[in-house]
Design a protein around this motif. Structure first.
Motif, PDB file in Angstrom:
ATOM      1  N   TYR A   1      -6.541 -42.285 -28.815  1.00  0.00           N
ATOM      2  CA  TYR A   1      -7.883 -42.053 -29.361  1.00  0.00           C
ATOM      3  C   TYR A   1      -8.885 -42.452 -28.297  1.00  0.00           C
ATOM      4  O   TYR A   1      -8.930 -43.616 -27.885  1.00  0.00           O
ATOM      5  CB  TYR A   1      -8.138 -42.918 -30.591  1.00  0.00           C
TER       6      TYR A   1
ATOM      7  N   HIS B   1      -4.198 -44.208 -45.285  1.00  0.00           N
ATOM      8  CA  HIS B   1      -4.836 -44.907 -44.173  1.00  0.00           C
ATOM      9  C   HIS B   1      -5.489 -43.905 -43.239  1.00  0.00           C
ATOM     10  O   HIS B   1      -5.059 -42.751 -43.147  1.00  0.00           O
ATOM     11  CB  HIS B   1      -3.835 -45.791 -43.421  1.00  0.00           C
TER      12      HIS B   1
ATOM     13  N   THR C   1       3.218 -50.633 -35.890  1.00  0.00           N
ATOM     14  CA  THR C   1       2.293 -50.103 -34.886  1.00  0.00           C
ATOM     15  C   THR C   1       1.938 -51.152 -33.837  1.00  0.00           C
ATOM     16  O   THR C   1       1.440 -52.229 -34.185  1.00  0.00           O
ATOM     17  CB  THR C   1       0.979 -49.645 -35.561  1.00  0.00           C
TER      18      THR C   1
ATOM     19  N   ARG D   1      -7.764 -36.438 -31.439  1.00  0.00           N
ATOM     20  CA  ARG D   1      -6.807 -37.341 -30.784  1.00  0.00           C
ATOM     21  C   ARG D   1      -5.753 -36.485 -30.114  1.00  0.00           C
ATOM     22  O   ARG D   1      -5.684 -35.272 -30.330  1.00  0.00           O
ATOM     23  CB  ARG D   1      -6.142 -38.298 -31.786  1.00  0.00           C
TER      24      ARG D   1
ATOM     25  N   THR E   1       3.411 -45.800 -32.831  1.00  0.00           N
ATOM     26  CA  THR E   1       3.812 -45.842 -34.234  1.00  0.00           C
ATOM     27  C   THR E   1       5.324 -45.705 -34.280  1.00  0.00           C
ATOM     28  O   THR E   1       5.864 -44.648 -33.952  1.00  0.00           O
ATOM     29  CB  THR E   1       3.133 -44.704 -35.025  1.00  0.00           C
TER      30      THR E   1
ATOM     31  N   ILE F   1      -8.655 -43.706 -39.680  1.00  0.00           N
ATOM     32  CA  ILE F   1      -9.526 -44.383 -38.711  1.00  0.00           C
ATOM     33  C   ILE F   1     -10.804 -43.570 -38.610  1.00  0.00           C
ATOM     34  O   ILE F   1     -10.759 -42.361 -38.343  1.00  0.00           O
ATOM     35  CB  ILE F   1      -8.831 -44.491 -37.327  1.00  0.00           C
TER      36      ILE F   1
ATOM     37  N   ARG G   1      -7.942 -46.202 -27.164  1.00  0.00           N
ATOM     38  CA  ARG G   1      -6.828 -46.927 -27.757  1.00  0.00           C
ATOM     39  C   ARG G   1      -5.588 -46.039 -27.785  1.00  0.00           C
ATOM     40  O   ARG G   1      -5.681 -44.856 -28.136  1.00  0.00           O
ATOM     41  CB  ARG G   1      -7.154 -47.364 -29.187  1.00  0.00           C
TER      42      ARG G   1
ATOM     43  N   ASP H   1       1.922 -41.313 -44.768  1.00  0.00           N
ATOM     44  CA  ASP H   1       2.941 -40.966 -43.782  1.00  0.00           C
ATOM     45  C   ASP H   1       4.096 -40.181 -44.396  1.00  0.00           C
ATOM     46  O   ASP H   1       4.844 -39.521 -43.671  1.00  0.00           O
ATOM     47  CB  ASP H   1       3.455 -42.210 -43.053  1.00  0.00           C
TER      48      ASP H   1
ATOM     49  N   LEU I   1      -8.377 -49.989 -39.090  1.00  0.00           N
ATOM     50  CA  LEU I   1      -7.579 -49.092 -39.912  1.00  0.00           C
ATOM     51  C   LEU I   1      -8.103 -49.251 -41.345  1.00  0.00           C
ATOM     52  O   LEU I   1      -8.151 -50.365 -41.875  1.00  0.00           O
ATOM     53  CB  LEU I   1      -6.128 -49.539 -39.796  1.00  0.00           C
TER      54      LEU I   1
ATOM     55  N   ASN J   1      -0.131 -42.177 -30.136  1.00  0.00           N
ATOM     56  CA  ASN J   1      -1.433 -41.550 -30.389  1.00  0.00           C
ATOM     57  C   ASN J   1      -2.445 -42.100 -29.400  1.00  0.00           C
ATOM     58  O   ASN J   1      -2.489 -43.303 -29.156  1.00  0.00           O
ATOM     59  CB  ASN J   1      -1.927 -41.885 -31.801  1.00  0.00           C
TER      60      ASN J   1
ATOM     61  N   ARG K   1       8.913 -45.930 -36.205  1.00  0.00           N
ATOM     62  CA  ARG K   1       9.456 -45.797 -37.560  1.00  0.00           C
ATOM     63  C   ARG K   1      10.940 -45.465 -37.530  1.00  0.00           C
ATOM     64  O   ARG K   1      11.502 -45.168 -36.483  1.00  0.00           O
ATOM     65  CB  ARG K   1       8.689 -44.688 -38.316  1.00  0.00           C
TER      66      ARG K   1
ATOM     67  N   ILE L   1      -8.665 -40.671 -37.132  1.00  0.00           N
ATOM     68  CA  ILE L   1      -7.652 -39.886 -37.840  1.00  0.00           C
ATOM     69  C   ILE L   1      -8.019 -39.887 -39.323  1.00  0.00           C
ATOM     70  O   ILE L   1      -8.398 -40.917 -39.883  1.00  0.00           O
ATOM     71  CB  ILE L   1      -6.225 -40.459 -37.552  1.00  0.00           C
TER      72      ILE L   1
ATOM     73  N   HIS M   1      -4.640 -40.315 -44.668  1.00  0.00           N
ATOM     74  CA  HIS M   1      -3.404 -39.591 -44.975  1.00  0.00           C
ATOM     75  C   HIS M   1      -2.324 -40.579 -45.395  1.00  0.00           C
ATOM     76  O   HIS M   1      -2.467 -41.786 -45.226  1.00  0.00           O
ATOM     77  CB  HIS M   1      -2.934 -38.816 -43.724  1.00  0.00           C
TER      78      HIS M   1
ATOM     79  N   LEU N   1       5.711 -42.243 -32.375  1.00  0.00           N
ATOM     80  CA  LEU N   1       4.547 -41.399 -32.087  1.00  0.00           C
ATOM     81  C   LEU N   1       3.612 -42.212 -31.208  1.00  0.00           C
ATOM     82  O   LEU N   1       3.309 -43.368 -31.517  1.00  0.00           O
ATOM     83  CB  LEU N   1       3.782 -41.058 -33.364  1.00  0.00           C
TER      84      LEU N   1
ATOM     85  N   SER O   1      -1.847 -46.037 -29.498  1.00  0.00           N
ATOM     86  CA  SER O   1      -1.006 -46.743 -30.469  1.00  0.00           C
ATOM     87  C   SER O   1       0.409 -46.200 -30.408  1.00  0.00           C
ATOM     88  O   SER O   1       0.620 -45.001 -30.180  1.00  0.00           O
ATOM     89  CB  SER O   1      -1.584 -46.620 -31.883  1.00  0.00           C
TER      90      SER O   1
HETATM   91  O1  AKG Z   1      -3.097 -45.077 -34.602  1.00  0.00           O
HETATM   92  C1  AKG Z   1      -2.751 -45.639 -35.630  1.00  0.00           C
HETATM   93  O2  AKG Z   1      -2.660 -46.863 -35.717  1.00  0.00           O
HETATM   94  C2  AKG Z   1      -2.414 -44.826 -36.854  1.00  0.00           C
HETATM   95  C3  AKG Z   1      -1.579 -43.626 -36.567  1.00  0.00           C
HETATM   96  C4  AKG Z   1      -1.114 -42.942 -37.820  1.00  0.00           C
HETATM   97  O3  AKG Z   1      -1.554 -43.225 -38.884  1.00  0.00           O
HETATM   98  C5  AKG Z   1      -0.057 -41.924 -37.757  1.00  0.00           C
HETATM   99  O4  AKG Z   1       0.304 -41.467 -36.656  1.00  0.00           O
HETATM  100  O5  AKG Z   1       0.441 -41.524 -38.825  1.00  0.00           O
END
Ligand code: AKG
Ligand code: FE2
Length: 234
Positions: A105, A180, A126, A56, A217, A182, A213, A116, A135, A103, A219, A111, A114, A101, A215
């Motif tokens: 893909y 979580h 997200t 990614r 993220t 992917i 995709r 967070d 997910l 991301n 936070r 991914i 892991h 973030l 995403s």
């Molecule tokens: O792309 C996602 O929905 C997950 C991304 C993710 O888990 C992360 O960046 O920690």
């Protein structure tokens, strides 16, 4: 300013009851116009904003989270709007998101499972753009002596289907305990392990083909460094 907790009441209708506490899944959180505008902004960003990882690539906005505190950077307006919108739902206990973030893909990318981790307020939100994904959630590796080695397969619990334009909010056990990830695959078949099938408007047995995709993220990093302004001081 503290947001009153009752704002979360509005989100209650979006709780996924077949998942551990707490999952909110909000379909069509943004419009198709907002989705294409966001994708335009992501791809308009300078090439240097991208970091290529195996499987990614990503853009980091807001600063690099660090145990000693994040040196905060201004988040561009096109993302700040969503930081504020999601925070106003009460997702971060009254705080405003200060980290995003992005991301990306490609089809077939994913991914690894892991957590967070502790640098964020324990809520992850997200927004998905361009494609759905699944997910997947896993129990943590147990460190008890004498345990048989645990495979990823044996630790797998369930999946959430996230459709484009949806908002997913994970808190509590979903953030603090479970991992979580992917799977890097091209297609997803909807089984009874997908616990938000009806909320996401999908059918059991249906196969969805992934596309690229992106995403977002979003936070909140509680620990931020206050830059010292030493100009003109002894
Ligand atoms: O792309 C996602 O929905 C997950 C991304 C993710 O888990 C992360 O960046 O920690
Ligand atoms: Fe993550």
């Amino acid at each position: 300013m503290e947001q009153p907790a009752f704002i979360l009441e509005e989100l209650k209708q979006f709780v996924i009851n077949d998942a551990p506490p707490t999952v909110y899944y909000i379909p069509e959180f943004i419009s198709a116009d907002e989705e294409s505008h966001l994708l335009q902004q992501v791809y308009k960003s300078p090439k240097t904003k991208w970091t290529q990882l195996s499987g990614r690539r990503l853009q980091n906005w807001g600063g690099l989270p660090h145990p000693k505190g994040m040196l905060a950077e201004k988040i561009p307006d096109w993302l700040q709007v969503y930081c504020e919108k999601i925070s106003s739902l009460g997702a971060f206990s009254g705080k405003t998101a200060n980290h995003v973030l992005v991301n990306e893909y490609k089809q077939g990318e994913g991914i690894m499972p892991h957590e967070d981790g502790p640098l964020y307020h324990p809520t992850v939100t997200t927004i998905s753009l361009g494609s759905h994904t699944l997910l997947d959630f896993y129990t943590p590796i147990s460190r008890l002596d004498g345990d048989a080695p645990q495979t990823e397969e044996s630790r797998f619990l369930f999946s959430l289907l996230v459709k484009p334009r949806s908002l997913l909010i994970l808190q509590d056990e979903m953030y603090q305990r479970l991992l979580h990830g992917i799977q890097p695959c091209d297609q997803d078949t909807m089984t009874d392990k997908v616990v938000n099938l009806s909320a996401a408007g999908a059918l059991l047995g249906e196969t969805l083909t992934r596309d690229t995709r992106v995403s977002l993220t979003i936070r909140h990093v509680p620990k931020v460094m206050k830059a010292k302004l030493i100009l003109g001081r002894k």
